[in-house]
Design a protein around this motif. Structure first.
Motif, PDB file in Angstrom:
ATOM      1  N   ARG A  73       6.636   3.404   2.435  1.00 28.29           N
ATOM      2  CA  ARG A  73       5.768   4.883   2.774  1.00 28.29           C
ATOM      3  C   ARG A  73       4.762   5.427   1.762  1.00 28.29           C
ATOM      4  NH1 ARG A  73       9.502   9.099   5.643  1.00 28.29           N
ATOM      5  NH2 ARG A  73       9.074   7.874   7.089  1.00 28.29           N
ATOM      6  N   THR A  74       5.423   4.989   0.524  1.00 33.09           N
ATOM      7  CA  THR A  74       4.438   5.384  -0.552  1.00 33.09           C
ATOM      8  C   THR A  74       3.363   4.662  -0.731  1.00 33.09           C
ATOM      9  OG1 THR A  74       5.632   3.989  -2.059  1.00 33.09           O
ATOM     10  CG2 THR A  74       6.420   6.075  -2.246  1.00 33.09           C
ATOM     11  N   ALA A  75       3.249   3.387  -0.275  1.00 41.05           N
ATOM     12  CA  ALA A  75       1.864   2.777  -0.147  1.00 41.05           C
ATOM     13  C   ALA A  75       1.058   3.464   0.825  1.00 41.05           C
ATOM     14  CB  ALA A  75       2.165   1.158  -0.035  1.00 41.05           C
ATOM     15  N   VAL A  76       1.600   3.860   2.045  1.00 31.69           N
ATOM     16  CA  VAL A  76       0.848   4.405   3.009  1.00 31.69           C
ATOM     17  C   VAL A  76       0.061   5.669   2.596  1.00 31.69           C
ATOM     18  CG1 VAL A  76       0.962   5.637   5.383  1.00 31.69           C
ATOM     19  CG2 VAL A  76       2.173   3.232   4.821  1.00 31.69           C
ATOM     20  N   ASN A  77       1.004   6.472   1.995  1.00 34.30           N
ATOM     21  CA  ASN A  77       0.548   7.941   1.434  1.00 34.30           C
ATOM     22  C   ASN A  77      -0.472   7.765   0.294  1.00 34.30           C
ATOM     23  OD1 ASN A  77       2.137   9.049   3.408  1.00 34.30           O
ATOM     24  ND2 ASN A  77       3.750   9.190   2.026  1.00 34.30           N
ATOM     25  N   ASP A  78      -0.038   6.863  -0.601  1.00 33.22           N
ATOM     26  CA  ASP A  78      -0.977   6.540  -1.920  1.00 33.22           C
ATOM     27  C   ASP A  78      -2.327   6.181  -1.608  1.00 33.22           C
ATOM     28  OD1 ASP A  78       0.960   7.898  -3.196  1.00 33.22           O
ATOM     29  OD2 ASP A  78       1.760   6.079  -3.993  1.00 33.22           O
ATOM     30  N   MET A  79      -2.664   5.450  -0.610  1.00 29.41           N
ATOM     31  CA  MET A  79      -3.932   4.847   0.011  1.00 29.41           C
ATOM     32  C   MET A  79      -4.969   5.783   0.405  1.00 29.41           C
ATOM     33  SD  MET A  79      -3.467   2.106  -1.725  1.00 29.41           S
ATOM     34  CE  MET A  79      -3.377   0.304  -1.433  1.00 29.41           C
ATOM     35  N   GLY A  80      -4.706   7.081   0.507  1.00 27.09           N
ATOM     36  CA  GLY A  80      -5.657   7.975   1.133  1.00 27.09           C
ATOM     37  C   GLY A  80      -5.837   8.039   2.478  1.00 27.09           C
ATOM     38  N   GLY A  81      -4.723   7.614   3.092  1.00 29.27           N
ATOM     39  CA  GLY A  81      -4.898   7.461   4.626  1.00 29.27           C
ATOM     40  C   GLY A  81      -5.602   6.086   5.165  1.00 29.27           C
ATOM     41  N   ASN A  82      -5.838   5.302   4.320  1.00 28.26           N
ATOM     42  CA  ASN A  82      -6.481   4.069   4.856  1.00 28.26           C
ATOM     43  C   ASN A  82      -5.198   3.048   5.586  1.00 28.26           C
ATOM     44  OD1 ASN A  82      -8.757   4.714   3.558  1.00 28.26           O
ATOM     45  ND2 ASN A  82      -8.095   3.422   1.596  1.00 28.26           N
ATOM     46  N   TYR A  83      -4.047   3.393   5.360  1.00 26.03           N
ATOM     47  CA  TYR A  83      -3.092   2.396   6.080  1.00 26.03           C
ATOM     48  C   TYR A  83      -2.197   3.592   6.919  1.00 26.03           C
ATOM     49  CZ  TYR A  83      -4.552  -0.988   2.747  1.00 26.03           C
ATOM     50  OH  TYR A  83      -5.504  -1.749   2.039  1.00 26.03           O
ATOM     51  N   ILE A  84      -1.643   3.153   7.969  1.00 22.68           N
ATOM     52  CA  ILE A  84      -0.920   3.881   8.959  1.00 22.68           C
ATOM     53  C   ILE A  84       0.546   3.077   8.861  1.00 22.68           C
ATOM     54  CG2 ILE A  84      -2.845   4.767  10.357  1.00 22.68           C
ATOM     55  CD1 ILE A  84      -1.752   2.672  12.520  1.00 22.68           C
ATOM     56  N   GLN A  85       1.591   3.904   9.325  1.00 15.80           N
ATOM     57  CA  GLN A  85       2.791   3.338   9.489  1.00 15.80           C
ATOM     58  C   GLN A  85       3.249   2.114  10.005  1.00 15.80           C
ATOM     59  OE1 GLN A  85       5.513   6.555  10.563  1.00 15.80           O
ATOM     60  NE2 GLN A  85       7.312   5.498  10.152  1.00 15.80           N
ATOM     61  N   GLU A  86       2.477   2.020  10.990  1.00 16.54           N
ATOM     62  CA  GLU A  86       2.522   0.613  11.855  1.00 16.54           C
ATOM     63  C   GLU A  86       2.089  -0.551  11.272  1.00 16.54           C
ATOM     64  OE1 GLU A  86       1.410   3.455  13.035  1.00 16.54           O
ATOM     65  OE2 GLU A  86       2.659   3.936  14.728  1.00 16.54           O
ATOM     66  N   ASP A  87       1.219  -0.535  10.065  1.00 14.25           N
ATOM     67  CA  ASP A  87       0.689  -1.532   9.273  1.00 14.25           C
ATOM     68  C   ASP A  87       1.588  -2.434   8.648  1.00 14.25           C
ATOM     69  OD1 ASP A  87      -1.856  -0.554  10.351  1.00 14.25           O
ATOM     70  OD2 ASP A  87      -2.784  -0.099   8.224  1.00 14.25           O
ATOM     71  N   LYS A  88       1.610  -3.574   8.640  1.00 12.43           N
ATOM     72  CA  LYS A  88       2.685  -4.493   7.860  1.00 12.43           C
ATOM     73  C   LYS A  88       2.103  -5.504   6.908  1.00 12.43           C
ATOM     74  CE  LYS A  88       5.781  -3.431  11.348  1.00 12.43           C
ATOM     75  NZ  LYS A  88       6.346  -2.225  11.137  1.00 12.43           N
ATOM     76  N   HIS A  89       2.949  -6.290   6.205  1.00 19.77           N
ATOM     77  CA  HIS A  89       2.616  -7.122   5.242  1.00 19.77           C
ATOM     78  C   HIS A  89       3.020  -8.444   5.922  1.00 19.77           C
ATOM     79  CE1 HIS A  89       1.384  -4.877   2.002  1.00 19.77           C
ATOM     80  NE2 HIS A  89       2.523  -4.090   2.062  1.00 19.77           N
ATOM     81  N   LEU A  90       2.408  -9.846   6.009  1.00 24.01           N
ATOM     82  CA  LEU A  90       2.796 -10.661   6.308  1.00 24.01           C
ATOM     83  C   LEU A  90       2.650 -11.933   5.171  1.00 24.01           C
ATOM     84  CD1 LEU A  90       3.236 -13.231   8.509  1.00 24.01           C
ATOM     85  CD2 LEU A  90       0.857 -13.351   8.846  1.00 24.01           C
ATOM     86  N   TYR A  91       3.880 -12.682   5.360  1.00 22.77           N
ATOM     87  CA  TYR A  91       4.160 -13.492   4.094  1.00 22.77           C
ATOM     88  C   TYR A  91       4.365 -14.823   4.942  1.00 22.77           C
ATOM     89  CZ  TYR A  91       4.339  -9.545   1.248  1.00 22.77           C
ATOM     90  OH  TYR A  91       4.119  -8.319   0.364  1.00 22.77           O
TER      91      TYR A  91
END
Length: 130
Positions: free
Chosen positions: A54-72
Motif C-alpha cells: 500500500r505504501t508503494a501505491v500511495n508514495d508513487m503519486g497515484g501512478n499505481y492502483i491497488q490492483e497492480d501487481k509484481h510478477l517474478y
C-alpha cells in the motif's frame, strides 16, 4: 571468483509460483487498406504474482492502483512486453515494465510490473477480447 547472492530468490519464487496464462498479440497487417489485427497466441508461464504494498501505491503519486501487481519469474518473457497480457485470478493485466532490469544475473529472478486492465469472468471471452 563468482558472485553468489546473499539470499536465494530463486527458491522463494519457485515456492510461490503458479501457472499463469499469458497472451501475446501478433503484429497485424493491412489488407486493401483495412487493418486486420494479428492472431493472439496463449502460453503458460510459471511465476509468483505479488500485490504491491500500500505504501508503494500511495508514495508513487497515484501512478499505481491497488490492483497492480509484481510478477517474478525464473525465465524471461521473450516477447516484446507491450504485446503481452497476463490473465491471473480472473483479472487481466498488461506487462508494463521490467522492474529490475540488469539484476537477473545476480538474483536469478526476472521481475515485471503488471498493470491492471480489467476484470473478466470467463477465460474464453478473454482470449477473444485481447
Amino acid at each position: 571468483m563468482s558472485r553468489r547472492p546473499k539470499f536465494h530468490f530463486r527458491r522463494l519464487v519457485r515456492k510461490y509460483s503458479r501457472p499463469i496464462t499469458a497472451y501475446v498479440q501478433r503484429e497485424g497487417t493491412y489488407d486493401g487498406g483495412v487493418y486486420k489485427p494479428g492472431i493472439t497466441d496463449s502460453f503458460v508461464l510459471h511465476g509468483a504474482v505479488i500485490a504491491m504494498k500500500r505504501t508503494a501505491v500511495n508514495d508513487m503519486g497515484g501512478n499505481y492502483i491497488q490492483e497492480d501487481k509484481h510478477l517474478y519469474t525464473l525465465t524471461p518473457i521473450v516477447h516484446p512486453l507491450d504485446g503481452v497480457k497476463i490473465l491471473f485470478d480472473g483479472q487481466l493485466y498488461a506487462v508494463t515494465v521490467n522492474r529490475d532490469h540488469g539484476n537477473e544475473a545476480f538474483t536469478g529472478v526476472y521481475a515485471y510490473f503488471l498493470t491492471w486492465i480489467s476484470k473478466f469472468q470467463k477465460e474464453k471471452k478473454d482470449a477473444e477480447r485481447l
